[in-house]
Design an enzyme around this catalytic site. Sequence first.
Site, PDB file in Angstrom:
ATOM      1  CE  LYS A   1      -2.372  -0.583   3.950  1.00 20.33           C
ATOM      2  NZ  LYS A   1      -1.343  -1.890   4.606  1.00 20.33           N
TER       3      LYS A   1
ATOM      4  NE  ARG B   1      -4.651  -0.317  10.348  1.00 18.98           N
ATOM      5  CZ  ARG B   1      -3.535  -1.411   9.508  1.00 18.98           C
ATOM      6  NH1 ARG B   1      -2.998  -2.309  10.995  1.00 18.98           N
ATOM      7  NH2 ARG B   1      -2.496   0.017   9.116  1.00 18.98           N
TER       8      ARG B   1
ATOM      9  NE  ARG C   1       7.618  -4.066   6.465  1.00 18.73           N
ATOM     10  CZ  ARG C   1       6.577  -3.522   6.123  1.00 18.73           C
ATOM     11  NH1 ARG C   1       6.599  -3.418   4.876  1.00 18.73           N
ATOM     12  NH2 ARG C   1       5.652  -3.559   7.476  1.00 18.73           N
TER      13      ARG C   1
ATOM     14  NE  ARG D   1       6.694  -1.783  10.805  1.00 22.07           N
ATOM     15  CZ  ARG D   1       5.266  -1.076  10.646  1.00 22.07           C
ATOM     16  NH1 ARG D   1       5.135  -1.000   8.842  1.00 22.07           N
ATOM     17  NH2 ARG D   1       3.927  -1.822  11.211  1.00 22.07           N
TER      18      ARG D   1
ATOM     19  NE  ARG E   1       2.327  -5.611  11.455  1.00 18.83           N
ATOM     20  CZ  ARG E   1       4.035  -5.537  10.652  1.00 18.83           C
ATOM     21  NH1 ARG E   1       5.195  -6.243  10.691  1.00 18.83           N
ATOM     22  NH2 ARG E   1       3.154  -5.456  10.000  1.00 18.83           N
TER      23      ARG E   1
HETATM   24  P1  AMP Z   1       1.092  -0.785   9.881  1.00 18.67           P
HETATM   25  O1  AMP Z   1       2.171   0.300   9.476  1.00 18.67           O
HETATM   26  O2  AMP Z   1      -0.073  -0.095   9.302  1.00 18.67           O
HETATM   27  O3  AMP Z   1       1.935  -1.958   9.578  1.00 18.67           O
HETATM   28  O4  AMP Z   1       0.903  -0.724  10.836  1.00 18.67           O
HETATM   29  C1  AMP Z   1       1.321  -1.196  12.141  1.00 18.67           C
HETATM   30  C2  AMP Z   1       0.575  -1.128  14.089  1.00 18.67           C
HETATM   31  O5  AMP Z   1      -0.170   0.348  13.975  1.00 18.67           O
HETATM   32  C3  AMP Z   1      -0.632  -2.034  13.602  1.00 18.67           C
HETATM   33  O6  AMP Z   1       0.105  -3.757  14.262  1.00 18.67           O
HETATM   34  C4  AMP Z   1      -1.319  -1.494  14.900  1.00 18.67           C
HETATM   35  O7  AMP Z   1      -1.239  -1.502  15.926  1.00 18.67           O
HETATM   36  C5  AMP Z   1      -1.473  -0.511  14.449  1.00 18.67           C
HETATM   37  N1  AMP Z   1      -2.075   1.077  13.349  1.00 18.67           N
HETATM   38  C6  AMP Z   1      -1.665   0.720  12.655  1.00 18.67           C
HETATM   39  N2  AMP Z   1      -2.974   1.780  12.166  1.00 18.67           N
HETATM   40  C7  AMP Z   1      -3.982   1.588  12.487  1.00 18.67           C
HETATM   41  C8  AMP Z   1      -5.960   1.053  12.556  1.00 18.67           C
HETATM   42  N3  AMP Z   1      -5.890   1.521  11.624  1.00 18.67           N
HETATM   43  N4  AMP Z   1      -6.393   1.267  14.070  1.00 18.67           N
HETATM   44  C9  AMP Z   1      -5.817   0.207  15.105  1.00 18.67           C
HETATM   45  N5  AMP Z   1      -4.756  -0.279  15.268  1.00 18.67           N
HETATM   46  C10 AMP Z   1      -3.724   0.665  14.467  1.00 18.67           C
END
Ligand code: AMP
Length: 206
Positions: free
Chosen positions: A22, A98, A133, A139, A150
């Site tokens: 994305k 989400r 990655r 991270r 996740r």
């Molecule tokens: P990402 O960078 O998109 O993989 O998100 C990393 C982490 O941030 C996720 O595993 C969640 O813990 C949190 N997170 C990201 N977006 C959301 C969202 N829309 N709602 C709740 N938690 C989020």
Amino acid sequence: MAPIDTSKKSIVWVLGGPGSGKGTQCDKIVAKYGFTHLSTGDLLRAEVKSGSERAKCLTAIMERGELVPNEIVLDLLKEAILARAEESKGFLIDGYPREKSQGIAFEENIAPVSVIIYFEASSETLTQRLLGRAASSGRADDNEETIKLRLKTFLDNNDLVLAQYPDKLRRVSSHSTLFGRLSNFQLAVCSLAPPSSSRGYHKATK
Ligand code: AMP
């Protein structure tokens, strides 16, 4: 918050599992069309880094691969959208909603969504990409155990989120070539432009 006028500035939700590409695709759309890319994962990581009061509970939840409370995500999104509302041509909201309830809260509090792009990929592909990655991402949540969690969080919620918006949903296969994915993404974004302003959307900004 003053509502965003979505006849002038489109709101695009960009969805897909972790590792579906994305962010990479959004960067290309931003470079070409002048949209603003807001990733909720990035906003949350910046908040954690800032050491703010509301960030205190975030780290542990994110390291467990779970969803953080929506009030915090929605506040961060609202602030980021407001700060850029004047100059932006439209918003790519990456990684939100989400959960079904997040989508409802966004439309009630910020603006109706214009279109939803969903990058489809199998769990195997997502896992391979994330593990690939992990070594270089830096991270804390790019490790095998958290990746599984996740993915589970994503799979538990995704169908319900998508089912809510059958008419606005555009699917893009993450298995097609990079060029193919970008073309489909661009088609969906271009289709948003009202005829009177379509030149602004098609013109490259660099
Ligand atoms: P990402 O960078 O998109 O993989 O998100 C990393 C982490 O941030 C996720 O595993 C969640 O813990 C949190 N997170 C990201 N977006 C959301 C969202 N829309 N709602 C709740 N938690 C989020």
